[in-house]
Design an enzyme around this catalytic site. Structure first.
Site, PDB file in Angstrom:
ATOM      1  N   MET A   8      -2.911   1.161  -6.089  1.00  0.00           N
ATOM      2  CA  MET A   8      -1.499   0.844  -5.947  1.00  0.00           C
ATOM      3  C   MET A   8      -0.893   0.352  -7.250  1.00  0.00           C
ATOM      4  SD  MET A   8      -1.750  -2.698  -3.903  1.00  0.00           S
ATOM      5  CE  MET A   8      -2.498  -4.128  -4.655  1.00  0.00           C
ATOM      6  N   PRO A   9       0.402   0.637  -7.466  1.00  0.00           N
ATOM      7  CA  PRO A   9       1.087   0.073  -8.623  1.00  0.00           C
ATOM      8  C   PRO A   9       1.289  -1.435  -8.430  1.00  0.00           C
ATOM      9  CG  PRO A   9       2.245   2.018  -7.797  1.00  0.00           C
ATOM     10  CD  PRO A   9       1.211   1.644  -6.783  1.00  0.00           C
ATOM     11  N   VAL A  10       1.014  -2.187  -9.475  1.00  0.00           N
ATOM     12  CA  VAL A  10       1.247  -3.626  -9.486  1.00  0.00           C
ATOM     13  C   VAL A  10       2.207  -3.892 -10.636  1.00  0.00           C
ATOM     14  CG1 VAL A  10       0.220  -5.907  -9.745  1.00  0.00           C
ATOM     15  CG2 VAL A  10      -1.053  -4.090  -8.563  1.00  0.00           C
TER      16      VAL A  10
END
Length: 68
Positions: A8-10
């Site tokens: 996931m993008p953080v």
């Protein structure tokens, strides 16, 4: 957590203090939409951390923002 969530993008956003809760809320919504669209990530896999910096703890060219 699902396996796909591991990729996931953080996103971390740092900005000077002074925005309203509504402005922060809208920014989070808009950033989530843009990241979802541009990197083909589901919105539920995107996490955002907003860090507000005190003006007396941030400086440019040796001068605190609060002293300008």
């Amino acid at each position: 957590w699902k396996i796909g969530a591991l990729n996931m993008p953080v996103i971390t956003i740092k900005l000077l203090e002074g925005r309203t809760d509504e402005q922060i809320k809208e920014m989070i919504k808009e950033v989530t939409e843009v990241v979802s669209r541009t990197v083909d990530a589901k919105p539920e896999t995107i996490s955002i951390s907003v860090e507000e910096m005190r003006k007396d703890r941030y400086a440019v060219a040796g001068i605190r923002i609060s002293d300008r």
